[in-house]
Enzyme design. Structure first.
Site, short mmCIF file in Angstrom:
data_model
loop_
_atom_site.label_atom_id
_atom_site.label_comp_id
_atom_site.label_asym_id
_atom_site.label_seq_id
_atom_site.Cartn_x
_atom_site.Cartn_y
_atom_site.Cartn_z
N TYR A 155 16.14 34.10 24.98
CA TYR A 155 14.89 33.82 23.86
C TYR A 155 15.65 33.74 22.19
O TYR A 155 15.34 33.07 21.77
CB TYR A 155 13.81 34.94 23.91
CG TYR A 155 12.46 34.29 23.26
CD1 TYR A 155 11.98 32.92 23.72
CD2 TYR A 155 11.89 34.81 22.42
CE1 TYR A 155 10.95 32.36 23.10
CE2 TYR A 155 10.63 34.27 21.75
CZ TYR A 155 10.30 33.07 22.21
OH TYR A 155 9.16 32.24 21.53
N LYS A 162 9.75 33.88 15.96
CA LYS A 162 8.37 34.41 16.34
C LYS A 162 8.08 35.72 15.60
O LYS A 162 6.70 36.04 15.35
CB LYS A 162 8.22 34.63 17.81
CG LYS A 162 8.13 33.31 18.52
CD LYS A 162 7.05 32.40 18.29
CE LYS A 162 6.93 31.02 19.16
NZ LYS A 162 5.95 30.07 18.67
C1 IMJ Z 1 12.37 30.26 26.02
C2 IMJ Z 1 13.62 30.75 26.12
C3 IMJ Z 1 13.71 31.68 26.54
C4 IMJ Z 1 13.02 32.53 27.66
C5 IMJ Z 1 11.86 32.17 27.38
C6 IMJ Z 1 11.37 30.91 26.68
N1 IMJ Z 1 10.55 32.62 28.07
C7 IMJ Z 1 9.72 31.60 27.74
C8 IMJ Z 1 9.84 30.71 26.75
C9 IMJ Z 1 10.61 33.43 28.81
C10 IMJ Z 1 8.11 32.14 27.92
C11 IMJ Z 1 9.12 29.86 26.12
N2 IMJ Z 1 8.71 30.25 24.89
C12 IMJ Z 1 7.67 31.38 24.65
C13 IMJ Z 1 8.99 29.36 23.63
O1 IMJ Z 1 8.58 29.90 22.69
C14 IMJ Z 1 9.91 28.28 23.82
C15 IMJ Z 1 10.34 27.64 22.77
C16 IMJ Z 1 11.21 26.61 22.45
C17 IMJ Z 1 11.55 25.86 23.68
C18 IMJ Z 1 12.56 24.68 23.63
C19 IMJ Z 1 13.11 24.08 24.76
C20 IMJ Z 1 13.74 22.60 24.37
C21 IMJ Z 1 14.30 22.64 22.94
N3 IMJ Z 1 14.06 23.32 22.06
C22 IMJ Z 1 13.03 24.46 22.46
N4 IMJ Z 1 12.81 25.32 21.43
C23 IMJ Z 1 11.68 26.17 21.33
O2 IMJ Z 1 15.04 21.88 23.00
#
Ligand code: IMJ
Length: 255
Positions: A155, A162
């Site tokens: 993450y 966040k």
């Molecule tokens: C994201 C990364 C690692 C683990 C993760 C996540 N888990 C979850 C998420 C377990 C649930 C999803 N999440 C909570 C997010 O906030 C994702 C944000 C996000 C995703 C992407 C993918 C594509 C990209 N950029 C991004 N930026 C933020 O190019």
């Protein structure tokens, strides 16, 4: 049930059918609100138009939150078309793929600013413009994640973003409370979306949460939508500055 009847609600961050924002949009519409939906790119416009064609007279407006000018134009257009705003659902986050894949220590200055700008700062500037249209009071809700509090594999930079977002929620709630505007966050368990497909470790974390959460199931976009309706409606009229887990209880589990 019509918990949002006669309310004008701005939803930001709808891209496709798998977006968490789509689950939220359907619940808001079903509860009788008039939706104003902002989308980021011209490509999103087509999807959003198709998705919302049966909604209660939605208004679609382009807004890329990296531009102050586009945010200003968005709220000018909302003022012109509906005048009063009652709620905002902020469902926007972005980090560069490399910054989530690499070890946290290799986060670049540019990548850090980008993730913070889109995922955390945007809530502040959106709130600044929204408050001027919330003349009858209002409610602002955003989406966080457990990775703000605890280390989740992969993450990385989004955890820092966040954490900043959740702090923004508290400072905004304190400043906007006296004028009748509430600010809250929802922290959902993992949900499979198109953007989650590119995330390493996602499938593993998703499976663990499903197996170990007290309610032994995964979270749906509708679960998040129902919580958003609670926050955007008068049902939560004395709730502000909180981050609510909608995660089948996973966050209470240690090992
Ligand atoms: C994201 C990364 C690692 C683990 C993760 C996540 N888990 C979850 C998420 C377990 C649930 C999803 N999440 C909570 C997010 O906030 C994702 C944000 C996000 C995703 C992407 C993918 C594509 C990209 N950029 C991004 N930026 C933020 O190019």
């Amino acid at each position: 049930m019509q918990n949002l009847a006669n309310k004008n609600i701005l939803l930001m961050g709808l891209r496709n059918k798998s977006s968490i924002a789509w689950g939220i949009a359907k619940c808001i519409d079903a509860h009788g609100a008039r939706l104003i939906i902002s989308y980021e790119t011209d490509k999103d416009e087509k999807n959003v138009k198709e998705l919302t064609k049966d909604f209660n007279n939605p208004i679609l407006i382009k807004c890329d939150v990296s531009s102050d000018l586009e945010i200003e134009n968005l709220f000018n257009e909302i003022k012109e078309k509906v005048g009063v705003l009652h709620g905002v659902a902020h469902c926007i986050a972005h980090a560069n793929k490399e910054d989530m894949k690499n070890n946290f220590i290799y986060t670049t200055r540019e990548g850090y600013s980008h993730a913070m700008d889109i995922s955390a700062y945007s809530l502040i500037v959106v709130s600044k413009y929204a408050k001027d249209l919330m003349i009858d009071g209002g409610s602002i809700v955003t989406l966080s994640y457990y990775g703000a509090e605890k280390v989740m594999a992969g993450y990385n930079i989004m955890g820092a973003a966040k954490a900043a977002l959740e702090a923004n929620v508290k400072y905004l709630a304190n400043e906007l409370g006296p004028i009748g505007i509430r600010v809250n966050a929802i922290s959902p368990g993992p949900i499979k979306t198109i953007s989650s497909k590119v995330i390493n470790d996602f499938d593993n974390i998703y499976e663990v949460v499903e197996r170990k959460s007290p309610l032994r199931k995964s979270v749906t976009p509708t679960d998040v939508g129902n919580a958003a309706v609670f926050f955007l409606s008068d049902l939560s009229s004395s709730v502000t500055g909180v981050s609510l887990f909608v995660d089948n209880g996973y966050n209470i589990i240690g090992i």
